[in-house]
Design a protein around this motif. Structure first.
Motif, PDB file in Angstrom:
ATOM      1  N   SER A  51      39.557  34.118  44.945  1.00  0.00           N
ATOM      2  CA  SER A  51      39.582  35.244  44.009  1.00  0.00           C
ATOM      3  C   SER A  51      38.980  36.488  44.637  1.00  0.00           C
ATOM      4  O   SER A  51      38.202  36.423  45.605  1.00  0.00           O
ATOM      5  CB  SER A  51      38.835  34.888  42.727  1.00  0.00           C
ATOM      6  OG  SER A  51      37.492  34.572  43.012  1.00  0.00           O
ATOM      7  N   ASP A  52      39.334  37.628  44.099  1.00  0.00           N
ATOM      8  CA  ASP A  52      38.859  38.927  44.589  1.00  0.00           C
ATOM      9  C   ASP A  52      37.329  38.949  44.679  1.00  0.00           C
ATOM     10  O   ASP A  52      36.626  38.604  43.729  1.00  0.00           O
ATOM     11  CB  ASP A  52      39.344  40.022  43.628  1.00  0.00           C
ATOM     12  CG  ASP A  52      38.923  41.408  44.074  1.00  0.00           C
ATOM     13  OD1 ASP A  52      38.765  41.635  45.284  1.00  0.00           O
ATOM     14  OD2 ASP A  52      38.736  42.273  43.188  1.00  0.00           O
ATOM     15  N   GLY A  53      36.813  39.339  45.848  1.00  0.00           N
ATOM     16  CA  GLY A  53      35.376  39.439  46.051  1.00  0.00           C
ATOM     17  C   GLY A  53      34.692  38.147  46.448  1.00  0.00           C
ATOM     18  O   GLY A  53      33.492  38.139  46.741  1.00  0.00           O
ATOM     19  N   SER A  54      35.427  37.045  46.467  1.00  0.00           N
ATOM     20  CA  SER A  54      34.831  35.755  46.811  1.00  0.00           C
ATOM     21  C   SER A  54      34.725  35.592  48.327  1.00  0.00           C
ATOM     22  O   SER A  54      35.490  36.193  49.091  1.00  0.00           O
ATOM     23  CB  SER A  54      35.663  34.608  46.226  1.00  0.00           C
ATOM     24  OG  SER A  54      35.633  34.646  44.816  1.00  0.00           O
ATOM     25  N   ALA A  66      37.091  38.394  50.120  1.00  0.00           N
ATOM     26  CA  ALA A  66      38.485  38.687  49.774  1.00  0.00           C
ATOM     27  C   ALA A  66      38.601  40.049  49.104  1.00  0.00           C
ATOM     28  O   ALA A  66      37.825  40.369  48.197  1.00  0.00           O
ATOM     29  CB  ALA A  66      39.038  37.602  48.867  1.00  0.00           C
ATOM     30  N   GLU A  67      39.552  40.837  49.556  1.00  0.00           N
ATOM     31  CA  GLU A  67      39.871  42.107  48.906  1.00  0.00           C
ATOM     32  C   GLU A  67      41.164  41.894  48.125  1.00  0.00           C
ATOM     33  O   GLU A  67      42.262  41.927  48.693  1.00  0.00           O
ATOM     34  CB  GLU A  67      40.030  43.218  49.943  1.00  0.00           C
ATOM     35  CG  GLU A  67      40.160  44.595  49.320  1.00  0.00           C
ATOM     36  CD  GLU A  67      40.094  45.692  50.363  1.00  0.00           C
ATOM     37  OE1 GLU A  67      39.273  46.605  50.196  1.00  0.00           O
ATOM     38  OE2 GLU A  67      40.873  45.632  51.323  1.00  0.00           O
ATOM     39  N   GLY A  68      41.011  41.617  46.848  1.00  0.00           N
ATOM     40  CA  GLY A  68      42.145  41.208  46.029  1.00  0.00           C
ATOM     41  C   GLY A  68      42.255  39.695  46.007  1.00  0.00           C
ATOM     42  O   GLY A  68      41.680  38.989  46.839  1.00  0.00           O
ATOM     43  N   ASP A  69      42.970  39.181  45.039  1.00  0.00           N
ATOM     44  CA  ASP A  69      43.176  37.736  44.946  1.00  0.00           C
ATOM     45  C   ASP A  69      44.066  37.264  46.100  1.00  0.00           C
ATOM     46  O   ASP A  69      45.049  37.923  46.452  1.00  0.00           O
ATOM     47  CB  ASP A  69      43.834  37.372  43.613  1.00  0.00           C
ATOM     48  CG  ASP A  69      42.915  37.645  42.421  1.00  0.00           C
ATOM     49  OD1 ASP A  69      41.680  37.634  42.617  1.00  0.00           O
ATOM     50  OD2 ASP A  69      43.439  37.872  41.315  1.00  0.00           O
TER      51      ASP A  69
END
Length: 508
Positions: A51-54, A66-69
């Motif tokens: 997921s985005d930011g994970s 992550a930048e975006g899913d």
């Protein structure tokens, strides 16, 4: 054949061993994974949804966020993997497991040059070292005269004459970090066992005064070490004539050096990586790490360096530090570098180079985690300032930039008498007076640049040998090179232009 591999069970990415085609199904850990993008060899593919930011995890460590899913099967690279703040478990000394040394009677040996001070060289060179850029031309002319056809024919035990020239020595403070680093560099080269004889040539009015340098380092002129300035002897022609005559007078003495059996505990191996790719941390670097461990277990030493390229992986070294003071010294260098780069309008957590990115490396964290493998697994016994003399045996870390010529200059000054250099994109590099061995991370670049590379570690990914077998092969090759066999870079004639002391501070 396996086309992707997950390096650690905690990873949410795998590495493509071969190029992947969009919509193909590839076997992965007992199942089939659908590839959603065309993905080049060495690049990363998500093996689960992120997921985005994970965190994006490789080597069991966070390499970015992550930048975006991101869907399982998608390509992960600079377009969707960004650097961020990572919580690190420094855990001082928690993994500092005692080294299992080989009994002294069973340790490996090599054929080296035992010097009068007890140190052992792997080569027998003559050096012409300049204190300042202004004396570079004189040094080059002196070396050229000695290297002219026929001059060294009567001295088969001498490997050649090197002019060690550089761009600094003046326009700098006569005290402080920059001056101290340069002074240590000069002293390390003057005392280096790979020189049978050496001459230092200055101009006379520079910041790095010859007389002061000798006094500060406790150095004295003798029958194989001479120091003088161009101004004191009467100009360029007189300086060339004096230097060439003096070196010719030294040659018979220098030529008396003979190789003799020496324990590999007298070897100090500098480890470097350049032109890295995503296979660096999978093949060549860990295989070199195995060789480093073998050398340390035999009583030898390894100098690991390039502080900007351990950024993000420094906690793996503090965990292996022998004492808390050593771990603190390492973190002090990270703090220094953060301040140093900030003052220059630069960030330590910069992205990798264009070549690194093409080879599948997305962040400096990913590059650092792969780079740290070449230091092996033994205890970290010390942290040195740039060009600081080696004081302990085993694995040490020396502070330096990531720029290879500058870093290796410092490692040699600290005492390295052999260099191992891993590369994935292909590097052209040598480092007289120390032999340099190049190791490829993949078979393709080994075949493509065969004349430049000594050892192919792509055999590991090709399934032809294990990591342990590759490490043993590297160690045995290091012993052969230290004993006089020419490395690929030596055969090509590399090594005359790489001497490059670190310039710290303003040039005024």
């Amino acid at each position: 054949m396996t086309k992707i591999i997950r390096l650690d069970e905690k990873d949410n990415v795998a590495v493509a061993i071969k190029g992947l085609v969009k919509n193909e199904l590839v076997p992965f850990e007992g199942d089939m994974l659908e590839i959603l993008d065309a993905i080049d060899e060495m690049h990363k593919v998500a093996v689960e949804s992120i997921s985005d930011g994970s965190p994006i995890i490789k080597y069991g460590q966070v390499i970015g966020f992550a930048e975006g899913d991101v869907k399982s099967g998608e390509h992960i690279h600079v377009h969707n993997c960004q650097v961020g703040d990572v919580d690190k478990d420094y855990a001082f000394c928690s993994k500092a497991v005692a080294t299992g040394y080989v009994p002294e009677g069973d340790r490996a040996t090599f054929e080296g040059y035992r010097r009068s001070n007890g140190k052992v060289g792997t080569r027998n060179y003559v050096g012409v070292l300049t204190t300042v850029n202004c004396s570079a031309t004189v040094a080059r002319f002196i070396a050229a005269e000695l290297n002219a056809p026929g001059v060294l024919d009567a001295y088969p035990n001498i490997d050649g004459v090197i002019a060690l020239t550089h761009e600094t020595g003046c326009g700098m403070r006569t005290e402080g970090e920059g001056y101290d680093a340069l002074r240590r560099t000069f002293e390390g080269y003057i005392r280096h066992p790979n020189f049978g004889g050496l001459m230092m040539v200055g101009l006379g009015c520079e910041s790095m005064q010859v007389e002061n340098l000798l006094e500060e380092c406790g150095l004295h002129q003798n029958d194989t070490f001479l120091a003088y300035t161009i101004q004191e002897v009467g100009g360029t022609k007189a300086a060339i004539q004096k230097g060439a005559a003096a070196l010719k007078a030294m040659l018979p003495t220098i030529n008396t050096a003979k190789r003799e059996p020496c324990p590999v505990s007298e070897l100090t191996m500098a480890v470097q990586c350049g032109g890295s790719d995503a296979f660096s941390g999978i093949t060549a670097n860990p295989a070199l790490g195995v060789a480093a461990d073998i050398l340390v277990r035999n009583g030898g030493s390894v100098i690991y360096s390039e502080t900007p390229e351990i950024f993000g992986a420094e906690h793996l070294l503090t965990q292996r530090a022998e004492t808390e003071d050593i771990a603190e010294k390492l973190l002090e260098r990270i703090v220094w570098w953060n301040e140093y780069t900030r003052a220059s309008g630069f960030e330590l957590n910069n992205n990798p180079s264009p070549g690194n990115k093409k080879g599948g490396l997305s962040t400096i964290l990913e590059k650092s985690l792969g780079a740290q493998a070449k230091g092996g697994t033994t205890i970290l016994t010390d942290v040195l300032h740039y060009a600081e003399p080696l004081k302990t045996q085993g694995l040490v870390f020396m502070d330096s930039p990531g720029y290879d010529p500058v870093s290796v200059t410092g490692q040699v000054a600290s005492g390295a008498n052999v260099v191992c250099f891993t590369t994935g994109r292909g590097s052209a590099f040598g480092f007289k007076p120390v032999p340099s061995i190049k190791l490829s991370t993949n078979t393709a670049i080994y075949n493509h640049m065969r004349d430049d590379i000594d050892i192919n570690c792509g055999t590991i990914i090709d399934g032809e040998e294990s990591m342990a077998e590759a490490g043993q092969r590297i160690f045995e090759y290091v012993v052969d090179i230290a004993s006089g066999k020419e490395s690929a870079s030596e055969v090509l004639g590399y090594g005359d232009a790489e001497f490059n002391p670190w310039k710290i501070g303003a040039v005024v």
